[in-house]
Scaffold this active site. Structure first.
Site, PDB file in Angstrom:
ATOM      1  N   ARG A  44      34.131  54.458  49.329  1.00 20.86           N
ATOM      2  CA  ARG A  44      35.344  54.621  50.156  1.00 20.86           C
ATOM      3  C   ARG A  44      35.565  53.463  51.124  1.00 20.86           C
ATOM      4  NH1 ARG A  44      33.417  59.882  50.564  1.00 20.86           N
ATOM      5  NH2 ARG A  44      34.374  61.244  49.017  1.00 20.86           N
TER       6      ARG A  44
ATOM      7  N   LYS B 145      46.043  42.487  51.532  1.00 17.99           N
ATOM      8  CA  LYS B 145      46.440  43.088  50.250  1.00 17.99           C
ATOM      9  C   LYS B 145      45.402  42.734  49.197  1.00 17.99           C
ATOM     10  CE  LYS B 145      51.491  43.255  50.444  1.00 17.99           C
ATOM     11  NZ  LYS B 145      52.717  42.798  49.754  1.00 17.99           N
TER      12      LYS B 145
ATOM     13  N   GLU C 104      53.241  28.105  47.830  1.00 13.91           N
ATOM     14  CA  GLU C 104      53.245  29.145  48.876  1.00 13.91           C
ATOM     15  C   GLU C 104      53.458  28.503  50.254  1.00 13.91           C
ATOM     16  OE1 GLU C 104      53.331  32.264  48.035  1.00 13.91           O
ATOM     17  OE2 GLU C 104      52.041  32.652  46.297  1.00 13.91           O
TER      18      GLU C 104
ATOM     19  N   LYS D  45      51.681  32.781  57.808  1.00 11.61           N
ATOM     20  CA  LYS D  45      51.271  34.027  57.144  1.00 11.61           C
ATOM     21  C   LYS D  45      50.645  34.986  58.158  1.00 11.61           C
ATOM     22  CE  LYS D  45      50.100  36.758  53.615  1.00 11.61           C
ATOM     23  NZ  LYS D  45      49.745  36.783  52.225  1.00 11.61           N
TER      24      LYS D  45
ATOM     25  N   GLU E 199      54.210  46.066  55.464  1.00 10.28           N
ATOM     26  CA  GLU E 199      55.458  45.713  54.792  1.00 10.28           C
ATOM     27  C   GLU E 199      56.568  46.744  54.977  1.00 10.28           C
ATOM     28  OE1 GLU E 199      54.733  43.649  51.099  1.00 10.28           O
ATOM     29  OE2 GLU E 199      56.756  44.074  50.418  1.00 10.28           O
TER      30      GLU E 199
ATOM     31  N   ARG F  30      57.467  41.547  56.620  1.00 12.83           N
ATOM     32  CA  ARG F  30      56.488  41.080  55.631  1.00 12.83           C
ATOM     33  C   ARG F  30      57.142  40.895  54.259  1.00 12.83           C
ATOM     34  NH1 ARG F  30      50.072  42.468  54.588  1.00 12.83           N
ATOM     35  NH2 ARG F  30      49.909  41.005  52.868  1.00 12.83           N
TER      36      ARG F  30
ATOM     37  N   ASN G 142      58.015  37.767  50.072  1.00 12.95           N
ATOM     38  CA  ASN G 142      58.293  37.926  48.643  1.00 12.95           C
ATOM     39  C   ASN G 142      59.341  36.950  48.128  1.00 12.95           C
ATOM     40  OD1 ASN G 142      56.499  40.062  48.526  1.00 12.95           O
ATOM     41  ND2 ASN G 142      58.065  41.538  49.106  1.00 12.95           N
TER      42      ASN G 142
ATOM     43  N   HIS H  60      59.300  35.652  44.605  1.00 12.57           N
ATOM     44  CA  HIS H  60      58.312  36.427  43.855  1.00 12.57           C
ATOM     45  C   HIS H  60      58.896  37.455  42.900  1.00 12.57           C
ATOM     46  CE1 HIS H  60      55.461  34.413  46.370  1.00 12.57           C
ATOM     47  NE2 HIS H  60      54.441  35.035  45.799  1.00 12.57           N
TER      48      HIS H  60
ATOM     49  N   HIS I  23      57.202  37.129  39.397  1.00  9.20           N
ATOM     50  CA  HIS I  23      56.409  38.171  38.741  1.00  9.20           C
ATOM     51  C   HIS I  23      56.960  38.481  37.351  1.00  9.20           C
ATOM     52  CE1 HIS I  23      54.571  39.645  42.784  1.00  9.20           C
ATOM     53  NE2 HIS I  23      53.899  38.645  42.255  1.00  9.20           N
TER      54      HIS I  23
ATOM     55  N   HIS J   7      50.244  30.912  39.280  1.00  5.37           N
ATOM     56  CA  HIS J   7      51.087  31.744  40.150  1.00  5.37           C
ATOM     57  C   HIS J   7      52.102  30.899  40.937  1.00  5.37           C
ATOM     58  CE1 HIS J   7      52.310  35.029  42.717  1.00  5.37           C
ATOM     59  NE2 HIS J   7      51.974  34.329  43.788  1.00  5.37           N
TER      60      HIS J   7
HETATM   61  N1  LIG Z   1      46.576  39.309  47.982  1.00  5.89           N
HETATM   62  C1  LIG Z   1      47.592  38.521  48.237  1.00  5.89           C
HETATM   63  O1  LIG Z   1      48.252  38.629  49.268  1.00  5.89           O
HETATM   64  C2  LIG Z   1      47.949  37.447  47.252  1.00  5.89           C
HETATM   65  C3  LIG Z   1      48.866  36.453  47.599  1.00  5.89           C
HETATM   66  C4  LIG Z   1      49.128  35.432  46.684  1.00  5.89           C
HETATM   67  C5  LIG Z   1      48.486  35.430  45.447  1.00  5.89           C
HETATM   68  N2  LIG Z   1      47.614  36.416  45.140  1.00  5.89           N
HETATM   69  C6  LIG Z   1      46.913  36.423  43.839  1.00  5.89           C
HETATM   70  O2  LIG Z   1      46.099  35.265  43.778  1.00  5.89           O
HETATM   71  C7  LIG Z   1      45.896  34.935  42.395  1.00  5.89           C
HETATM   72  C8  LIG Z   1      46.093  33.452  42.205  1.00  5.89           C
HETATM   73  O3  LIG Z   1      45.148  32.773  43.013  1.00  5.89           O
HETATM   74  P1  LIG Z   1      44.691  31.286  42.697  1.00  5.89           P
HETATM   75  O4  LIG Z   1      45.869  30.450  42.418  1.00  5.89           O
HETATM   76  O5  LIG Z   1      43.744  30.895  43.770  1.00  5.89           O
HETATM   77  O6  LIG Z   1      43.998  31.447  41.266  1.00  5.89           O
HETATM   78  P2  LIG Z   1      42.474  31.524  40.784  1.00  5.89           P
HETATM   79  O7  LIG Z   1      41.677  32.370  41.666  1.00  5.89           O
HETATM   80  O8  LIG Z   1      42.553  31.873  39.354  1.00  5.89           O
HETATM   81  O9  LIG Z   1      41.969  30.009  40.938  1.00  5.89           O
HETATM   82  C9  LIG Z   1      42.609  28.991  40.214  1.00  5.89           C
HETATM   83  C10 LIG Z   1      41.629  28.191  39.346  1.00  5.89           C
HETATM   84  O10 LIG Z   1      40.882  27.321  40.177  1.00  5.89           O
HETATM   85  C11 LIG Z   1      39.477  27.433  39.907  1.00  5.89           C
HETATM   86  N3  LIG Z   1      38.825  27.114  41.186  1.00  5.89           N
HETATM   87  C12 LIG Z   1      38.817  27.870  42.310  1.00  5.89           C
HETATM   88  N4  LIG Z   1      38.309  27.181  43.340  1.00  5.89           N
HETATM   89  C13 LIG Z   1      37.956  25.956  42.859  1.00  5.89           C
HETATM   90  C14 LIG Z   1      37.383  24.799  43.450  1.00  5.89           C
HETATM   91  N5  LIG Z   1      37.134  24.729  44.760  1.00  5.89           N
HETATM   92  N6  LIG Z   1      37.124  23.739  42.646  1.00  5.89           N
HETATM   93  C15 LIG Z   1      37.442  23.789  41.316  1.00  5.89           C
HETATM   94  N7  LIG Z   1      38.017  24.842  40.716  1.00  5.89           N
HETATM   95  C16 LIG Z   1      38.281  25.922  41.480  1.00  5.89           C
HETATM   96  C17 LIG Z   1      39.324  28.833  39.365  1.00  5.89           C
HETATM   97  O11 LIG Z   1      38.211  28.923  38.509  1.00  5.89           O
HETATM   98  C18 LIG Z   1      40.614  29.030  38.589  1.00  5.89           C
HETATM   99  O12 LIG Z   1      40.479  28.497  37.305  1.00  5.89           O
HETATM  100  C19 LIG Z   1      46.882  35.759  41.598  1.00  5.89           C
HETATM  101  O13 LIG Z   1      46.197  36.809  40.967  1.00  5.89           O
HETATM  102  C20 LIG Z   1      47.832  36.310  42.653  1.00  5.89           C
HETATM  103  O14 LIG Z   1      48.361  37.556  42.304  1.00  5.89           O
HETATM  104  C21 LIG Z   1      47.322  37.414  46.015  1.00  5.89           C
HETATM  105 ZN   LIG Z   2      52.446  34.455  45.866  1.00  9.18          ZN
END
Ligand SMILES: NC(=O)c1ccc[n+]([C@@H]2O[C@H](COP(=O)([O-])OP(=O)(O)OC[C@H]3O[C@@H](n4cnc5c(N)ncnc54)[C@H](O)[C@@H]3O)[C@@H](O)[C@H]2O)c1
Ligand SMILES: [Zn+2]
Length: 367
Positions: free
Chosen positions: A126, A147, A189, A231, A241, A245, A249, A252, A256, A268
């Site tokens: 939990r 989130k 972003e 942010k 939200e 907040r 989006n 987005h 999406h 992304h």
């Molecule tokens: N929770 C939230 O508020 C929120 C906001 C925006 C995005 N997201 C989510 O985040 C995700 C995308 O995140 P992302 O773009 O970081 O993708 P990711 O986590 O897939 O990382 C991108 C790539 O970079 C590589 N990598 C990571 N750090 C590295 C480093 N220091 N050196 C070399 N390679 C590295 C990873 O292996 C991967 O292949 C999506 O799932 C999206 O939905 C969440």
């Molecule tokens: Zn985003």
């Protein structure tokens, strides 16, 4: 730039710091202890790409040196790991590692690892404490705001929770190894934060994009501080939200839909870049802003080496259908965050489908 800078996020689950700077990984043990004094053990969830570097070793060694027994678990890189199956594997590792309610889960990686490990932290027993150690540029956005989510085959982030971290530890040195495409993706972003809230930051990005894309670390650190501040400010105002907040989006709703239809083809931030152009075009159609905004946005996206066109392979009707499935859609109306000028947006709750279709068609890549 200060060697380390700290932002504070206000959260109903407990306020937390975002620490941005160099050589923070080596401090991980002390910093975890400072926010979780009674911590019994830790699970360190690591992106598989990072095994090529020393980041996980540094964090693990630091935690153990501070008397925090730590088990490391590696998750395969990529969006496919944000699944119920991977979450189940992590729950098993939590049990096998003997994690209890005073344990902490740490996410070392990008947004995928942050969302997945955060989801496991929100639900195991939990809820146990959670710490974000972002290693991508994009994760400056993902790691702040609480989130956490996993995907279902039907769509992204459909199962999730609000589970704010106790700390965000952003060691910018880790960005040295980030591939160029991921650097650009993260920039989307930051550009979004400029459009929705901070015109001066948008102008600063225009002036500095060349250095940022080249990976210049001082500029990157400065960019991250301001972008994280936007942010942090917005989620502090409206964590769950109910109001502002939703402005995050911007870009987005379309992004999406593109991600759902062209699974795995776009990072992304790339989908968000296209989404920002299409949604700005909707804003122009509705008379909320003028074309000059799109010209400026396009130029900055181009400088950040981001795409700006809807791929011709994507069917416009299918994109609209995907938007209707987006969990942000309510009562089947298409809602959009639309810019009025750089630094300002509004929420339009009921946009005619024909306007959205026209904007999508207008932005299809010329063949
Ligand atoms: N929770 C939230 O508020 C929120 C906001 C925006 C995005 N997201 C989510 O985040 C995700 C995308 O995140 P992302 O773009 O970081 O993708 P990711 O986590 O897939 O990382 C991108 C790539 O970079 C590589 N990598 C990571 N750090 C590295 C480093 N220091 N050196 C070399 N390679 C590295 C990873 O292996 C991967 O292949 C999506 O799932 C999206 O939905 C969440
Ligand atoms: Zn985003």
């Amino acid at each position: 730039m200060n060697p380390q800078a700290t932002l504070r996020v206000i959260s109903a689950g407990g306020d937390y710091d975002v620490r941005i700077g160099r050589h923070l990984l080596i401090e991980a043990g002390n910093l975890v202890r400072s926010v979780c004094p009674d911590v019994t053990s830790a699970l360190l969830v690591v992106d598989s790409s990072l095994l090529a570097f020393t980041y996980a070793d540094t964090v693990e060694t630091s935690l153990i040196a501070c008397g925090i027994p730590t088990v490391r678990t590696v998750v395969a890189r990529g969006e496919a790991s944000k699944s119920l199956a991977t979450a189940e594997t992590l729950y098993t590792h939590c049990v096998d590692a003997g994690l209890d309610r005073k344990s902490v889960i740490l996410a070392l990686g990008g947004g995928v690892i942050g969302d997945l490990a955060g989801f496991v932290a929100a639900t195991y027993m939990r809820g146990v404490r959670f710490i974000q150690i972002p290693t991508t540029l994009l994760a400056h956005d993902a790691s702040i705001g609480g989130k956490v989510a996993i995907n279902l085959p039907q769509g992204k982030n459909l199962v999730g929770a609000f589970h704010p971290p106790r700390l965000v530890l952003y060691d910018v040195e880790t960005l040295r190894t980030l591939p160029a495409r991921e650097r650009s993706s993260g920039m989307a972003e930051a550009i979004k934060h400029g459009v929705i809230r901070n015109e001066a930051f948008f102008s600063w990005l225009e002036e500095n994009m060349e250095n940022l894309i080249a990976g210049e670390l001082d500029a990157t650190e400065q960019m991250l501080y301001t972008s994280c501040a936007v942010k942090a400010e917005i989620v502090s105002e409206d964590e769950t939200e109910q109001g502002t907040r939703a402005f995050l989006n911007f870009g987005h709703t379309v992004a999406h839909a593109i991600e759902a239809l062209a699974y795995g083809q776009f990072a992304h931030g790339e989908a968000v870049a296209i989404g920002m152009v299409v949604e700005s075009s909707i804003s122009v159609s509705l008379g909320h802003c003028d074309e000059a905004l799109i010209v400026r946005l396009r130029a900055l996206l181009a400088a950040a080496q981001l795409p700006q066109h809807v791929p011709p392979s994507l069917d416009v009707d299918a994109l609209i259908a995907a938007m209707r499935h987006d969990k942000k859609a309510t009562k089947k109306q298409l809602a959009f965050v639309l810019p009025t000028r750089i630094g300002h947006v509004l929420l339009e709750r009921d946009v005619e489908e024909s306007v959205v279709k026209a904007a999508l068609r207008a932005q299809i890549a010329p063949s």
